[in-house]
Design a protein around this motif. Structure first.
Motif, PDB file in Angstrom:
ATOM      1  N   GLN A  46       1.996   3.319   2.932  1.00  0.00           N
ATOM      2  CA  GLN A  46       1.287   3.855   1.770  1.00  0.00           C
ATOM      3  C   GLN A  46       2.210   4.105   0.578  1.00  0.00           C
ATOM      4  O   GLN A  46       1.784   4.673  -0.421  1.00  0.00           O
ATOM      5  CB  GLN A  46       0.588   5.159   2.148  1.00  0.00           C
ATOM      6  CG  GLN A  46      -0.531   4.988   3.157  1.00  0.00           C
ATOM      7  CD  GLN A  46      -1.776   4.388   2.548  1.00  0.00           C
ATOM      8  OE1 GLN A  46      -2.156   4.726   1.443  1.00  0.00           O
ATOM      9  NE2 GLN A  46      -2.426   3.490   3.274  1.00  0.00           N
ATOM     10  N   ASN A  72       3.715   6.212  -4.294  1.00  0.00           N
ATOM     11  CA  ASN A  72       3.077   6.818  -3.130  1.00  0.00           C
ATOM     12  C   ASN A  72       1.568   6.795  -3.343  1.00  0.00           C
ATOM     13  O   ASN A  72       1.083   6.069  -4.202  1.00  0.00           O
ATOM     14  CB  ASN A  72       3.627   8.221  -2.837  1.00  0.00           C
ATOM     15  CG  ASN A  72       3.421   9.180  -3.996  1.00  0.00           C
ATOM     16  OD1 ASN A  72       2.441   9.079  -4.743  1.00  0.00           O
ATOM     17  ND2 ASN A  72       4.330  10.123  -4.159  1.00  0.00           N
ATOM     18  N   LYS A  73       0.832   7.576  -2.605  1.00  0.00           N
ATOM     19  CA  LYS A  73      -0.627   7.448  -2.606  1.00  0.00           C
ATOM     20  C   LYS A  73      -1.252   7.634  -3.982  1.00  0.00           C
ATOM     21  O   LYS A  73      -2.184   6.928  -4.353  1.00  0.00           O
ATOM     22  CB  LYS A  73      -1.233   8.439  -1.622  1.00  0.00           C
ATOM     23  CG  LYS A  73      -0.994   8.072  -0.169  1.00  0.00           C
ATOM     24  CD  LYS A  73      -1.671   9.052   0.760  1.00  0.00           C
ATOM     25  CE  LYS A  73      -1.454   8.669   2.218  1.00  0.00           C
ATOM     26  NZ  LYS A  73      -2.114   9.618   3.150  1.00  0.00           N
ATOM     27  N   ASP A  74      -0.765   8.604  -4.774  1.00  0.00           N
ATOM     28  CA  ASP A  74      -1.408   8.867  -6.062  1.00  0.00           C
ATOM     29  C   ASP A  74      -0.426   8.939  -7.226  1.00  0.00           C
ATOM     30  O   ASP A  74      -0.777   9.375  -8.315  1.00  0.00           O
ATOM     31  CB  ASP A  74      -2.238  10.161  -5.999  1.00  0.00           C
ATOM     32  CG  ASP A  74      -1.382  11.364  -5.589  1.00  0.00           C
ATOM     33  OD1 ASP A  74      -0.170  11.196  -5.380  1.00  0.00           O
ATOM     34  OD2 ASP A  74      -1.942  12.468  -5.486  1.00  0.00           O
ATOM     35  N   ILE A 123      -3.333  -2.769  -0.101  1.00  0.00           N
ATOM     36  CA  ILE A 123      -4.176  -1.576  -0.158  1.00  0.00           C
ATOM     37  C   ILE A 123      -5.546  -1.946  -0.737  1.00  0.00           C
ATOM     38  O   ILE A 123      -5.654  -2.410  -1.869  1.00  0.00           O
ATOM     39  CB  ILE A 123      -3.527  -0.469  -1.011  1.00  0.00           C
ATOM     40  CG1 ILE A 123      -2.165  -0.077  -0.411  1.00  0.00           C
ATOM     41  CG2 ILE A 123      -4.442   0.739  -1.096  1.00  0.00           C
ATOM     42  CD1 ILE A 123      -2.243   0.503   0.984  1.00  0.00           C
ATOM     43  N   GLY A 212       2.527   6.172   5.561  1.00  0.00           N
ATOM     44  CA  GLY A 212       1.609   7.045   4.848  1.00  0.00           C
ATOM     45  C   GLY A 212       1.774   8.493   5.189  1.00  0.00           C
ATOM     46  O   GLY A 212       2.416   8.928   6.064  1.00  0.00           O
TER      47      GLY A 212
END
Length: 212
Positions: A46, A72-74, A123, A212
């Motif tokens: 992730q 990263n994720k956000d 993703i 992740g």
């Protein structure tokens, strides 16, 4: 006498640890049974960290140098260096973008979107089809298409629309990298992102995939 005892103890500890058998780091090869299994396993990653060389061209103007990238994720961070000195960065968290580089915020947002989707191409929720020697991944909720080579499931290109503008990404020069779970896998070391009147060329010097 105390000095001699301390020296003897230190020498003993050095000999014990110096002669101890060194642990061999085990690197496992990334394995997938089919393309669905490949995508599923890739989606465990992730985030990334990498050292890059970038060359950005826009209407005769150029921005080039070394760069540090973290995704990263956000969040997405691109920090640019010239001759070892930081010259600015572009940062995005959720939908908010800030930049102190000499480019407009909307352009900065387009650049980071191209970089984020270019690096983290796996993703998404995809419908998978076959065409000749390629797999075609269609994003269910977006106008995004990723083309994979059937040999190794490596990305060849992808395209998507962002803010009514088509963005094309081309991949090349695949090399082995290591993820933080000690898995070795092939990844492209050269990425070119084409916008309407701009081009971002990326050469990857170091890259690490993050779970992740």
């Amino acid at each position: 006498m105390n000095f001699l005892r301390l020296f003897a103890v230190s020498l003993f500890i050095f000999l014990i640890y110096g002669c101890a058998e060194k642990r061999v780091e085990v690197i496992k090869e990334f394995y997938a049974e089919d393309v669905q299994d490949f995508i599923r396993k890739m989606q465990n990653y992730q985030g990334i960290e990498g050292s890059l060389v970038i060359d950005y061209e826009s209407k005769g103007k150029q921005l080039n140098g070394d760069a540090f990238l973290k995704i990263n994720k956000d969040e997405t961070l691109l920090r640019v260096y010239y001759m070892g000195f930081p010259v600015g960065e572009v940062y995005q968290k959720d939908e908010e973008v800030s930049s102190n580089l000499l480019i407009e915020n909307d352009r900065a947002k387009q650049i980071l979107t191209g970089i984020r989707k270019g690096f983290m191409w796996w993703i998404g929720e995809f419908e998978i089809k076959e065409e000749g020697e390629k797999f075609i991944l269609k994003e269910k909720s977006d106008e995004r298409t990723v083309f994979l080579d059937k040999n190794g499931f490596m990305p060849l290109s992808q395209s998507f629309v962002f803010e009514n503008q088509k963005i094309l990404i081309i991949y090349d020069d695949f090399k082995k990298i290591q993820a933080d779970d000690r898995t070795s896998l092939l990844m492209p070391s050269k990425i070119v992102v084409y916008y309407k009147d701009r081009t971002l060329k990326i050469s990857i010097e170091k890259l690490k995939l993050l779970n992740g």
